[in-house]
Enzyme design. Sequence first.
Site, mmCIF file in Angstrom:
data_model
loop_
_atom_site.group_PDB
_atom_site.id
_atom_site.type_symbol
_atom_site.label_atom_id
_atom_site.label_comp_id
_atom_site.label_asym_id
_atom_site.label_seq_id
_atom_site.Cartn_x
_atom_site.Cartn_y
_atom_site.Cartn_z
ATOM 1 N N ASP A 258 0.817 -1.206 0.000
ATOM 2 C CA ASP A 258 0.000 0.000 0.000
ATOM 3 C C ASP A 258 0.856 1.263 0.000
ATOM 4 O O ASP A 258 1.799 1.389 0.799
ATOM 5 C CB ASP A 258 -0.891 -0.015 1.250
ATOM 6 C CG ASP A 258 -1.751 1.225 1.372
ATOM 7 O OD1 ASP A 258 -2.659 1.390 0.549
ATOM 8 O OD2 ASP A 258 -1.497 2.033 2.295
ATOM 9 N N GLU A 290 1.474 -0.177 -4.978
ATOM 10 C CA GLU A 290 0.712 1.048 -5.196
ATOM 11 C C GLU A 290 1.708 2.177 -4.987
ATOM 12 O O GLU A 290 2.249 2.335 -3.887
ATOM 13 C CB GLU A 290 -0.448 1.192 -4.217
ATOM 14 C CG GLU A 290 -1.233 2.479 -4.468
ATOM 15 C CD GLU A 290 -2.129 2.897 -3.320
ATOM 16 O OE1 GLU A 290 -3.062 3.682 -3.560
ATOM 17 O OE2 GLU A 290 -1.882 2.484 -2.172
#
Length: 598
Positions: A258, A290
């Site tokens: 993340d 990400e």
Amino acid sequence: MSGFAQETAWGATLLADGRTRFRLWAPDAPEVALEVEGQAPQPMTAQEEGWHEAVAAVGAGARYRFRVSPDLAVPDPASRLQAGDVHDPSVVLDPRAYAWRQPGWTGRPWHETVLYELHAGTMGGFAGVEAALPRLAELGVTAIELMPINAFPGQRNWGYDGVLPYAPDATLGTPEALKSLIDAAHGLGLMVFLDVVYNHFGPDGAYLHAYAKTFFDEGIHTPWGAAIDFKKPAVRSFFEDNALYWLNEYRFDGLRFDAVHAIAEESWLDALAARIRREIPDRHVHLVLENERNGAHHLRPAGEFDAQWNDDGHNILHPLLTGEREGYYEDFAEDGATKLAKVLAEGFFFQGQVSAHLGEKRGEPSAHLPPTAFVLFLQNHDQVGNRAFGERLTALAEPQALAAATALLLLSPQIPMLFMGEEWGASAPFLFFTDHNAELAPLVTAGRRKEFAKFAAFQDPARRERIPDPNAEQTFRDSIPDPGEASRPPHDAVLALHRRLLALRRERIVPHLPGARALGAQAVGEKAVLARWRLGDGSILTLAVNLGEAPAPCTLPDGAGGETLFEGLSGAAGRLATGTLLPRCTIALLSPPPAAGG
């Protein structure tokens, strides 16, 4: 066969003689004591560089805390299991107790991936997800991706407020239930990915601040506070061991990292991935980023990561479908077809240009990367859950245009990802939900509503007050999709479309993705694009998509014809052949590979 165990530098480790070793990095605590329920406190031995260690005559099931000051006893930050909430005692776990049914599973190659992102809590916990696996396998999904499952405060959380990265949250099920879910998935040929958060801890229960202040770098700030300091060896080991723990002890097939743009030590990401590759050489393990930086150098073949979430692709497609242009969509709303063409041909749109939204340069050149280095999606937890009312595209886009975009998503050589319920056009929103304590809850609610004050639709304070309260149980309940919708109109038609497209992808495109390369793409209308790829067998895949209301002039280049795999509207292929791409449709053509010796 006995289960698998990952050796970790932190936490509780069962020893061969039945005792347990406990380790804690607490550089700001001169003395630390181990407190096991039912036993007298045991001083831990201070070691070099802030480590404390103790061995106790206890085994699996023992409940314990660390006394780091006279007035504070804390759970283990590397707890494998909690006796309830994040503030409760940690529990010694025997990781080898689970008997795996599929111990020889080695995974599937990356190019076969069709991701399905889901929130375990809204699907009935680990047992509920396991029950849904046959349905997802039959649909054509090849990998499920669990939003973060590590322990969070309260009874419900959308996933990104976790504070104990090693402990599956008790509200979702036991560690054995999670292993059973993964085991069952492997038995069906499904991979299982986990979303891990290494850029911050949640606002409640992160006790590291009390006894390991240098775990954080106060000189670097992120949206969640001081940055985690990956220059510290103890910090690096905490997260590297965590990644290996999920991959080895739980047999996850991949990790989604993340918001790594909030990790200041960018080189650590590559070191982490290299260690994973080195220590797990005999399985297909997939690593996905990400990364707002659009750091192409991290991605294979030169880097160690398989792919990155293609936020640029989503951020272009969303305005084309909805007309929205505020917030981060301001970079993408103008000339959307040209920008979509670049994303289909080169992966990233931002490859070093200045982002008006961020006010700085963003991205690196990516045209050299294979299309499988990018995970494309129309919806995910962020772009739905971060909306004020959590609306899905079914509530925002014209149905035929959304169907055309779905065909583009599932037939493109980029790796597709669906968000839970998307396959039948779920009507339930996906909202931001939490269950914080009485002191924090009103602050989170007020902060959530304040976030939207800059948007035109929320200038009226009364409208902002209608934004669902994240801490209300009903907000969570409203976010639970209803699979029963899938058998009723119009949802059944949406499901049939997804099933058909995924079958085409599996049979005609996936086998030839290794070695695929883009041949270019161009805008052919205000919302229309023509894109081409040479697949690994030499065949040429052509996708023509028109998300707009008006027909688009579209002439196929030489070699772009061939078999019609899919046409979004009856007769659309004929019209394309005469130079016109009909409104709100996608057409997929596949030319044969060159003849042998040709």
